[in-house]
Design an enzyme around this catalytic site. Structure first.
Site, PDB file in Angstrom:
ATOM      1  N   SER A  72       0.954  -1.155  -0.064  1.00 30.91           N
ATOM      2  CA  SER A  72      -0.037  -0.030   0.173  1.00 30.91           C
ATOM      3  C   SER A  72       0.880   1.275  -0.157  1.00 30.91           C
ATOM      4  CB  SER A  72      -0.747  -0.097   1.301  1.00 30.91           C
ATOM      5  OG  SER A  72      -1.416   1.282   1.296  1.00 30.91           O
ATOM      6  N   HIS A  94      -1.380  -1.280  -4.137  1.00 30.16           N
ATOM      7  CA  HIS A  94      -2.489  -0.886  -3.567  1.00 30.16           C
ATOM      8  C   HIS A  94      -2.573   0.776  -3.417  1.00 30.16           C
ATOM      9  CE1 HIS A  94      -6.282  -2.016  -1.552  1.00 30.16           C
ATOM     10  NE2 HIS A  94      -5.986  -1.397  -0.830  1.00 30.16           N
ATOM     11  N   ASP A 152      -5.141   3.543  -1.568  1.00 27.24           N
ATOM     12  CA  ASP A 152      -6.261   3.749  -0.885  1.00 27.24           C
ATOM     13  C   ASP A 152      -6.716   5.349  -0.965  1.00 27.24           C
ATOM     14  OD1 ASP A 152      -6.258   1.271   0.911  1.00 27.24           O
ATOM     15  OD2 ASP A 152      -4.350   1.861   1.539  1.00 27.24           O
ATOM     16  N   MET A 195      -9.330   8.042   0.223  1.00 24.93           N
ATOM     17  CA  MET A 195     -10.181   8.155   1.251  1.00 24.93           C
ATOM     18  C   MET A 195     -10.818   9.703   1.099  1.00 24.93           C
ATOM     19  SD  MET A 195      -7.896   6.783   4.489  1.00 24.93           S
ATOM     20  CE  MET A 195      -6.751   5.507   4.298  1.00 24.93           C
ATOM     21  N   HIS A 251      -8.473   1.251  -3.898  1.00 22.99           N
ATOM     22  CA  HIS A 251      -9.617   0.790  -2.839  1.00 22.99           C
ATOM     23  C   HIS A 251     -10.335   2.305  -2.502  1.00 22.99           C
ATOM     24  CE1 HIS A 251     -10.669  -0.403   1.442  1.00 22.99           C
ATOM     25  NE2 HIS A 251     -11.714  -0.251   0.754  1.00 22.99           N
ATOM     26  N   MET A 311     -12.542   4.173  -0.685  1.00 23.38           N
ATOM     27  CA  MET A 311     -13.189   4.357   0.665  1.00 23.38           C
ATOM     28  C   MET A 311     -13.928   5.798   0.747  1.00 23.38           C
ATOM     29  SD  MET A 311     -10.199   2.747   3.281  1.00 23.38           S
ATOM     30  CE  MET A 311      -8.919   2.909   2.278  1.00 23.38           C
ATOM     31  N   MET A 349     -11.668  -6.418   4.944  1.00 24.23           N
ATOM     32  CA  MET A 349     -10.954  -5.248   6.065  1.00 24.23           C
ATOM     33  C   MET A 349     -10.782  -6.008   7.145  1.00 24.23           C
ATOM     34  SD  MET A 349     -10.241  -2.770   4.054  1.00 24.23           S
ATOM     35  CE  MET A 349      -9.701  -1.743   5.340  1.00 24.23           C
ATOM     36  N   GLY A 404      -9.638   3.587   7.220  1.00 23.57           N
ATOM     37  CA  GLY A 404      -9.298   4.553   7.238  1.00 23.57           C
ATOM     38  C   GLY A 404      -8.030   5.191   7.614  1.00 23.57           C
ATOM     39  N   ASP A 445      -6.804  -6.831   3.841  1.00 17.40           N
ATOM     40  CA  ASP A 445      -6.127  -5.518   3.977  1.00 17.40           C
ATOM     41  C   ASP A 445      -6.276  -5.150   5.430  1.00 17.40           C
ATOM     42  OD1 ASP A 445      -5.000  -2.945   4.156  1.00 17.40           O
ATOM     43  OD2 ASP A 445      -6.249  -2.216   2.768  1.00 17.40           O
ATOM     44  N   GLY A 446      -5.282  -4.832   6.267  1.00 23.41           N
ATOM     45  CA  GLY A 446      -5.129  -4.381   7.678  1.00 23.41           C
ATOM     46  C   GLY A 446      -4.271  -5.362   8.529  1.00 23.41           C
ATOM     47  N   SER A 489       2.628  -0.789   6.395  1.00 24.43           N
ATOM     48  CA  SER A 489       3.550  -0.615   7.214  1.00 24.43           C
ATOM     49  C   SER A 489       4.725  -1.445   7.008  1.00 24.43           C
ATOM     50  CB  SER A 489       3.142  -0.203   8.645  1.00 24.43           C
ATOM     51  OG  SER A 489       2.275   0.671   8.506  1.00 24.43           O
TER      52      SER A 489
END
Length: 222
Positions: A11, A34, A36, A38, A67, A69, A138, A143, A176-177, A199
């Site tokens: 990500s 990936h 993200d 938001m 993705h 969101m 998720m 977020g 993811d997560g 991360s």
């Protein structure tokens, strides 16, 4: 039948945005990237939007796994498709017509995916899987990056795996997560095909080596 190799999708939310092109190059062994997006409404955070994805597309030939969101994704998907998204994932909680949106994405030559919050059950959405190419589970609240893995979400993965296999559907299960060296085996064993890691990859001394390590751990668990 030999299972396809696990897909590792770093990500870029965890990358250094002052040196984004360099950080993309540091994960050259990744399968996907990936992205993200938001909006500060559907989730309580802002990340980035179409201009950043367009910039990313100029410096990589990796498939872009986007993705969204965001609220009312049907208003925004065409921009991401036009910018080169391989897959566009939207939240079932954010649109009233998920199947219609999936059909639109496929008609535009893009893979269609849906995601759902940890509190949203998967069972009501199983019947619409034939209209989709991918489901993103998720394993944190959407977020924010850097959250801890929620192992209870693996029950959704197992439910999806059973339904997809029993109905012979070509649907990718992505998670993811909180995915890293300590958690990826659990997700792979439950039935995931693709793994988003932010991360864990970008905080590693050698992000590319971490990509390979994650792929190897997932393959061994499967």
């Amino acid at each position: 039948m030999i299972a396809p190799a696990p897909i590792i999708a770093p990500s870029i939310l965890a990358a250094d945005f002052a040196h984004l092109a360099d950080d993309i190059a540091r994960v050259s062994d990744a399968d996907w990237l990936h992205i993200d997006v938001m909006d500060g409404h559907f989730v309580p955070n802002l990340s980035f939007g179409l201009p950043v994805m367009e910039a990313v597309a100029k410096v990589t030939d990796k498939p872009l796994d986007v993705h969204l969101m965001i609220e009312r994704p049907e208003l925004w998907v065409d921009g991401y498709v036009g910018a080169g998204a391989k897959t566009v994932i939207f939240h079932v909680e954010a649109t009233e017509e998920p199947i219609a949106l999936a059909k639109h994405l496929r008609a535009e030559g893009c893979r269609a995916g849906f995601s759902l919050r940890p509190s949203t059950p998967i069972e009501p959405y199983l019947s619409m899987l034939p209209h989709f190419d991918q489901v993103l589970v998720m394993s944190v609240e959407p977020g924010f990056g850097g959250q801890s893995f929620m192992p209870d979400q693996l029950e959704k993965v197992r439910t999806l795996r059973k339904y997809i296999d029993n109905n012979h559907l070509p649907v990718t299960i992505e998670i993811d997560g909180g995915i890293g060296a300590e958690t990826i085996a659990q997700a792979a064993e439950a039935g995931c095909d693709a793994f988003v890691a932010g991360s864990a990859v970008y905080k590693a001394a050698d992000p590319n080596a971490m990509v390979t390590q994650l792929r190897d751990l997932a393959a061994a668990a499967r």
